[in-house]
Write a protein that holds these residues in place. Structure first.
Motif, PDB file in Angstrom:
ATOM      1  N   ARG A 172      50.853  42.450  34.903  1.00  0.00           N
ATOM      2  CA  ARG A 172      50.904  42.104  36.323  1.00  0.00           C
ATOM      3  C   ARG A 172      52.109  42.782  36.982  1.00  0.00           C
ATOM      4  NH1 ARG A 172      52.128  36.182  38.196  1.00  0.00           N
ATOM      5  NH2 ARG A 172      52.852  36.673  40.300  1.00  0.00           N
ATOM      6  N   ASN A 206      57.025  36.697  44.759  1.00  0.00           N
ATOM      7  CA  ASN A 206      55.749  36.730  45.490  1.00  0.00           C
ATOM      8  C   ASN A 206      55.981  36.772  46.986  1.00  0.00           C
ATOM      9  OD1 ASN A 206      54.189  36.728  43.235  1.00  0.00           O
ATOM     10  ND2 ASN A 206      53.012  34.900  43.768  1.00  0.00           N
ATOM     11  N   LEU A 209      57.279  40.153  48.192  1.00  0.00           N
ATOM     12  CA  LEU A 209      56.287  41.243  48.184  1.00  0.00           C
ATOM     13  C   LEU A 209      55.186  41.006  49.214  1.00  0.00           C
ATOM     14  CD1 LEU A 209      55.936  42.295  44.439  1.00  0.00           C
ATOM     15  CD2 LEU A 209      57.093  43.449  46.320  1.00  0.00           C
ATOM     16  N   LYS A 210      54.890  39.724  49.506  1.00  0.00           N
ATOM     17  CA  LYS A 210      53.886  39.453  50.550  1.00  0.00           C
ATOM     18  C   LYS A 210      54.349  40.028  51.882  1.00  0.00           C
ATOM     19  CE  LYS A 210      51.949  35.264  48.466  1.00  0.00           C
ATOM     20  NZ  LYS A 210      51.860  33.783  48.545  1.00  0.00           N
ATOM     21  N   PHE A 218      54.179  43.877  51.725  1.00  0.00           N
ATOM     22  CA  PHE A 218      52.822  44.416  51.826  1.00  0.00           C
ATOM     23  C   PHE A 218      52.276  44.290  53.243  1.00  0.00           C
ATOM     24  CE2 PHE A 218      51.794  43.643  47.028  1.00  0.00           C
ATOM     25  CZ  PHE A 218      52.713  44.622  46.709  1.00  0.00           C
ATOM     26  N   TRP A 261      41.069  33.114  52.100  1.00  0.00           N
ATOM     27  CA  TRP A 261      41.644  33.728  50.895  1.00  0.00           C
ATOM     28  C   TRP A 261      40.556  34.463  50.112  1.00  0.00           C
ATOM     29  CZ3 TRP A 261      40.846  33.249  45.623  1.00  0.00           C
ATOM     30  CH2 TRP A 261      41.814  33.842  44.807  1.00  0.00           C
ATOM     31  N   TYR A 288      45.856  44.723  36.873  1.00  0.00           N
ATOM     32  CA  TYR A 288      45.624  43.284  37.110  1.00  0.00           C
ATOM     33  C   TYR A 288      44.503  42.770  36.215  1.00  0.00           C
ATOM     34  CZ  TYR A 288      48.707  41.440  40.717  1.00  0.00           C
ATOM     35  OH  TYR A 288      49.808  40.914  41.366  1.00  0.00           O
ATOM     36  N   ASN A 303      46.044  41.959  33.124  1.00  0.00           N
ATOM     37  CA  ASN A 303      46.827  40.734  33.323  1.00  0.00           C
ATOM     38  C   ASN A 303      45.942  39.501  33.212  1.00  0.00           C
ATOM     39  OD1 ASN A 303      48.458  38.642  34.836  1.00  0.00           O
ATOM     40  ND2 ASN A 303      47.051  39.221  36.483  1.00  0.00           N
ATOM     41  N   TRP A 304      44.725  39.568  33.764  1.00  0.00           N
ATOM     42  CA  TRP A 304      43.823  38.400  33.715  1.00  0.00           C
ATOM     43  C   TRP A 304      43.316  38.157  32.301  1.00  0.00           C
ATOM     44  CZ3 TRP A 304      41.361  41.041  38.468  1.00  0.00           C
ATOM     45  CH2 TRP A 304      42.082  40.689  39.612  1.00  0.00           C
ATOM     46  N   ARG A 306      46.216  36.547  30.512  1.00  0.00           N
ATOM     47  CA  ARG A 306      46.416  35.143  30.919  1.00  0.00           C
ATOM     48  C   ARG A 306      45.297  34.270  30.355  1.00  0.00           C
ATOM     49  NH1 ARG A 306      48.268  34.242  37.077  1.00  0.00           N
ATOM     50  NH2 ARG A 306      48.653  32.195  36.170  1.00  0.00           N
ATOM     51  N   TYR A 313      43.012  28.585  32.286  1.00  0.00           N
ATOM     52  CA  TYR A 313      43.202  29.599  33.326  1.00  0.00           C
ATOM     53  C   TYR A 313      41.833  30.163  33.683  1.00  0.00           C
ATOM     54  CZ  TYR A 313      44.322  33.959  35.656  1.00  0.00           C
ATOM     55  OH  TYR A 313      44.377  34.981  36.563  1.00  0.00           O
ATOM     56  N   HIS A 347      47.705  29.580  44.499  1.00  0.00           N
ATOM     57  CA  HIS A 347      47.620  31.000  44.156  1.00  0.00           C
ATOM     58  C   HIS A 347      48.985  31.514  43.762  1.00  0.00           C
ATOM     59  CE1 HIS A 347      43.617  30.747  45.643  1.00  0.00           C
ATOM     60  NE2 HIS A 347      44.013  30.404  46.834  1.00  0.00           N
ATOM     61  N   ASP A 348      49.122  31.843  42.468  1.00  0.00           N
ATOM     62  CA  ASP A 348      50.444  32.291  42.025  1.00  0.00           C
ATOM     63  C   ASP A 348      50.493  33.808  41.862  1.00  0.00           C
ATOM     64  OD1 ASP A 348      50.113  31.706  38.429  1.00  0.00           O
ATOM     65  OD2 ASP A 348      48.856  32.703  39.905  1.00  0.00           O
ATOM     66  N   GLU A 349      49.429  34.499  42.275  1.00  0.00           N
ATOM     67  CA  GLU A 349      49.413  35.967  42.181  1.00  0.00           C
ATOM     68  C   GLU A 349      49.298  36.563  43.578  1.00  0.00           C
ATOM     69  OE1 GLU A 349      46.271  37.147  39.566  1.00  0.00           O
ATOM     70  OE2 GLU A 349      47.419  36.639  37.772  1.00  0.00           O
ATOM     71  N   LEU A 350      49.702  37.845  43.670  1.00  0.00           N
ATOM     72  CA  LEU A 350      49.654  38.501  44.997  1.00  0.00           C
ATOM     73  C   LEU A 350      48.203  38.811  45.353  1.00  0.00           C
ATOM     74  CD1 LEU A 350      52.735  40.788  44.558  1.00  0.00           C
ATOM     75  CD2 LEU A 350      52.460  38.973  46.242  1.00  0.00           C
TER      76      LEU A 350
END
Lengths: 216, 10
Positions: A5, A60, A63-64, A67, A122, A164, A167-168, A171, A178, B7-10
Motif C-alpha cells: 500500500r 491519510n 494525502l487526501k 490529491f 464513496w 493496491y 495490498n488487499w 490484508r 477483512y 475507510h482506512d485506505e485512500l
C-alpha cells in the motif's frame, strides 16, 4: 499499512509529480486527457468528503488534501492557464464522460457498504476511479505514439492500483474479517484496463532503449 | 443496521 500500500501511494504521488512537471515545465498538455483529469478530480473530491470526520491517520488526511489539490490544479492549468490551455485539443479528447459518470452513480446508489449518502458517494468514487483512465487511453490510442513522460505517467498510475491489489491480498491473509469486495472488484477492473498499455510500455522500454511507446 | 464503515485506505 503495508509495503504494497505504501509503494502504491508513492506510485500515485509519482504520477502526480510527473504530470505536474510535464504541464508546468513542458508548458504543454498535448497527449494528456483533460477528461480523465476531470474524472480524477470528481473521484477525489467525492471520496475524500470524509476528510472532515474520518481521521484514520494523519498520513491519510494529508494525502487526501494533496490529491484533491493536485487533481484540481491539473484541471485548472489545462483548462484555464495559458499556454497549456491552447495545447488541449477538444476534438481529440472527446470521450463522452457522462457515459462513465452516469452508470457509476447508479452503481454507487445500488451497491455500497451502507445506505448512507456518503457511502453511496464513496462507492460511486470507487467505481468512477476504475474507469477514469479510459479517456486518456482512448486519446493515446488515437495518437498511436505516446510521448515519453506521458508513458511514465500512465505507467505510474497503473502501478498504483496494481500495488493496491497486492495490498488487499496481503490484508486478506493477514487480517481477520477483512472484506472489501467493492474496492477489490473495482481495483481489478481498473488494473485490467492497463494490461494492454503495460505490454506496449514494457516492449518499448525493454533493453534500456527509450523507444517511444507505440499503441496499435 | 449502521455498521461503522471506516475507510482506512485512500
Amino acid at each position: 499499512m503495508n509495503i504494497f500500500r505504501f509503494l502504491g501511494d508513492m506510485s500515485h504521488i509519482l504520477s502526480f509529480v510527473i504530470l505536474l512537471l510535464k504541464i508546468t515545465q513542458g508548458k504543454s498538455a498535448a497527449g494528456i486527457s483533460l477528461r480523465t483529469q476531470e474524472l480524477y478530480m470528481i473521484v477525489f473530491c467525492s471520496r475524500y468528503l470524509d476528510l472532515f470526520w474520518n481521521f484514520s491517520s494523519l498520513y491519510n488526511s494529508f494525502l487526501k488534501v494533496v490529491f484533491i489539490a493536485c487533481s484540481s490544479a491539473i484541471v485548472y492549468i489545462i483548462r484555464f492557464k495559458s499556454p497549456q490551455k491552447d495545447t488541449w485539443n477538444p476534438e481529440l479528447d472527446n470521450f463522452p464522460i457522462q457515459y462513465l459518470i452516469g452508470p457509476c452513480a447508479v452503481a454507487g446508489l445500488l451497491i455500497n457498504q451502507d445506505w448512507t449518502p456518503f457511502e453511496m458517494i464513496w462507492a460511486f468514487s470507487i467505481y468512477l476511479e476504475a474507469v477514469a483512465i479510459l479517456p486518456q487511453l482512448f486519446l493515446l490510442q488515437k495518437q498511436g505514439e505516446v510521448e515519453n513522460l506521458t508513458s511514465h505517467y500512465v505507467a505510474a498510475l497503473g502501478a498504483y492500483r496494481g500495488l493496491y491489489l497486492m495490498n488487499w491480498v496481503y490484508r486478506y491473509f493477514t487480517e481477520d474479517d477483512y472484506l472489501q469486495r467493492i474496492v477489490w472488484f473495482a481495483g481489478t477492473v481498473q488494473t485490467g484496463l492497463y494490461i494492454d498499455f503495460f505490454y506496449h510500455y514494457y516492449q518499448s522500454k525493454r533493453g534500456g532503449l527509450s523507444r517511444p511507446v507505440k499503441l496499435p | 443496521r449502521h455498521h461503522d464503515v471506516n475507510h482506512d485506505e485512500l
